[in-house]
Design a protein around this motif. Structure first.
Motif, PDB file in Angstrom:
ATOM      1  N   HIS A 189      33.567  35.174  31.229  1.00 27.41           N
ATOM      2  CA  HIS A 189      34.326  35.692  32.374  1.00 27.41           C
ATOM      3  C   HIS A 189      35.184  36.876  31.954  1.00 27.41           C
ATOM      4  O   HIS A 189      36.302  37.050  32.437  1.00 27.41           O
ATOM      5  CB  HIS A 189      35.215  34.598  32.973  1.00 27.41           C
ATOM      6  N   HIS A 248      36.586  40.702  31.487  1.00 28.29           N
ATOM      7  CA  HIS A 248      36.794  41.844  32.384  1.00 28.29           C
ATOM      8  C   HIS A 248      35.761  42.933  32.136  1.00 28.29           C
ATOM      9  O   HIS A 248      35.216  43.507  33.076  1.00 28.29           O
ATOM     10  CB  HIS A 248      38.197  42.429  32.173  1.00 28.29           C
ATOM     11  N   ARG A 264      32.432  41.983  33.521  1.00 29.01           N
ATOM     12  CA  ARG A 264      32.410  42.114  34.984  1.00 29.01           C
ATOM     13  C   ARG A 264      32.167  43.577  35.363  1.00 29.01           C
ATOM     14  O   ARG A 264      31.343  43.876  36.231  1.00 29.01           O
ATOM     15  CB  ARG A 264      33.717  41.651  35.587  1.00 29.01           C
ATOM     16  N   THR A 294      28.480  35.924  41.040  1.00 27.23           N
ATOM     17  CA  THR A 294      29.165  36.294  39.801  1.00 27.23           C
ATOM     18  C   THR A 294      30.576  36.773  40.098  1.00 27.23           C
ATOM     19  O   THR A 294      31.527  36.417  39.403  1.00 27.23           O
ATOM     20  CB  THR A 294      28.384  37.405  39.080  1.00 27.23           C
ATOM     21  N   LYS A 295      30.723  37.541  41.172  1.00 27.04           N
ATOM     22  CA  LYS A 295      32.033  38.039  41.555  1.00 27.04           C
ATOM     23  C   LYS A 295      32.977  36.885  41.888  1.00 27.04           C
ATOM     24  O   LYS A 295      34.141  36.888  41.484  1.00 27.04           O
ATOM     25  CB  LYS A 295      31.904  38.979  42.755  1.00 27.04           C
ATOM     26  N   LYS A 309      32.835  33.850  40.701  1.00 27.81           N
ATOM     27  CA  LYS A 309      33.180  33.183  39.441  1.00 27.81           C
ATOM     28  C   LYS A 309      34.291  33.946  38.729  1.00 27.81           C
ATOM     29  O   LYS A 309      35.240  33.352  38.221  1.00 27.81           O
ATOM     30  CB  LYS A 309      31.949  33.083  38.531  1.00 27.81           C
ATOM     31  N   TYR A 310      34.158  35.270  38.703  1.00 27.18           N
ATOM     32  CA  TYR A 310      35.175  36.081  38.045  1.00 27.18           C
ATOM     33  C   TYR A 310      36.523  35.963  38.761  1.00 27.18           C
ATOM     34  O   TYR A 310      37.571  35.872  38.135  1.00 27.18           O
ATOM     35  CB  TYR A 310      34.761  37.550  38.000  1.00 27.18           C
ATOM     36  N   ALA A 325      38.075  32.708  37.878  1.00 20.57           N
ATOM     37  CA  ALA A 325      38.592  32.750  36.510  1.00 20.57           C
ATOM     38  C   ALA A 325      39.883  33.557  36.452  1.00 20.57           C
ATOM     39  O   ALA A 325      40.835  33.177  35.759  1.00 20.57           O
ATOM     40  CB  ALA A 325      37.551  33.350  35.571  1.00 20.57           C
ATOM     41  N   ASP A 326      39.950  34.656  37.200  1.00 23.94           N
ATOM     42  CA  ASP A 326      41.174  35.460  37.235  1.00 23.94           C
ATOM     43  C   ASP A 326      42.314  34.681  37.871  1.00 23.94           C
ATOM     44  O   ASP A 326      43.454  34.763  37.429  1.00 23.94           O
ATOM     45  CB  ASP A 326      40.951  36.753  38.015  1.00 23.94           C
TER      46      ASP A 326
END
Length: 173
Positions: free
Chosen positions: A43, A45, A48, A67-68, A70-71, A74-75
């Motif tokens: 995850h 940066h 991404r 995927t976005k 998930k990121y 995580a953020d």
């Protein structure tokens, strides 16, 4: 010989071969490592950003959106220092706390900006006065120019003494 080169790149393909890559976000270094190390972080940066730049290279929209998400999740976890809060508490008190925090940050930034600009106030005043004067003079020049055009293109009849004397003058001289 040691050579250090700093490259600021918007197209990540230009820096893949670099020995060390630093991902800077909002003025802070978020990640540092080689291309392989940064891409290995699930995850990360940098990963991404690399994924978003390569969207048109074979990935379908559904995969990219997943995927976005998930990121973003995580953020959100990183933003709360690993502590997950209950959604209902977040909606009630979190927004108010966030607004208070944002207002405090804004005031802090405004104070910093004023402190930085303290020495420049005289230039600000001089510039404001100059802008005001130009704002007044420029339209005035337009009126003068329009009047001159009217004067220069005004039709005048030939003058003969005693006949067609303009403006009730006694002679044409």
């Amino acid at each position: 010989k040691k050579l250090i080169t700093i490259v600021i790149a918007h197209r990540l393909s230009t820096i893949r071969g670099a020995d060390k890559i630093a991902y800077v976000d909002h003025g802070k270094v978020r990640e540092v490592g080689t291309y392989q190390e940064l891409m290995a972080k699930p995850h990360g940066h940098y990963k991404r950003l690399e994924t978003l730049q390569s969207m048109d290279q074979g990935l379908d929209r559904k995969t990219i959106l997943e995927t976005k998400k998930k990121y973003e999740a995580a953020d959100a976890d990183d933003g709360h220092d690993g502590k997950k809060e209950d959604k209902s508490d977040e909606k009630e008190g979190g927004d108010e706390k966030k607004e208070e925090f944002d207002e405090a940050k804004i005031k802090e930034f405004q104070k910093k900006a004023k402190d930085i600009a303290k020495e420049e106030y005289k230039y600000f005043i001089i510039g404001s006065v100059g802008a005001l004067m130009q704002g007044i003079i420029f339209p005035g020049q337009g009126f003068v120019f329009a009047y001159l055009i009217e004067v220069f293109y005004q039709f005048t009849l030939p003058c003969q003494d005693g006949v067609n004397v303009p403006f009730d003058f006694p002679t044409c001289k």
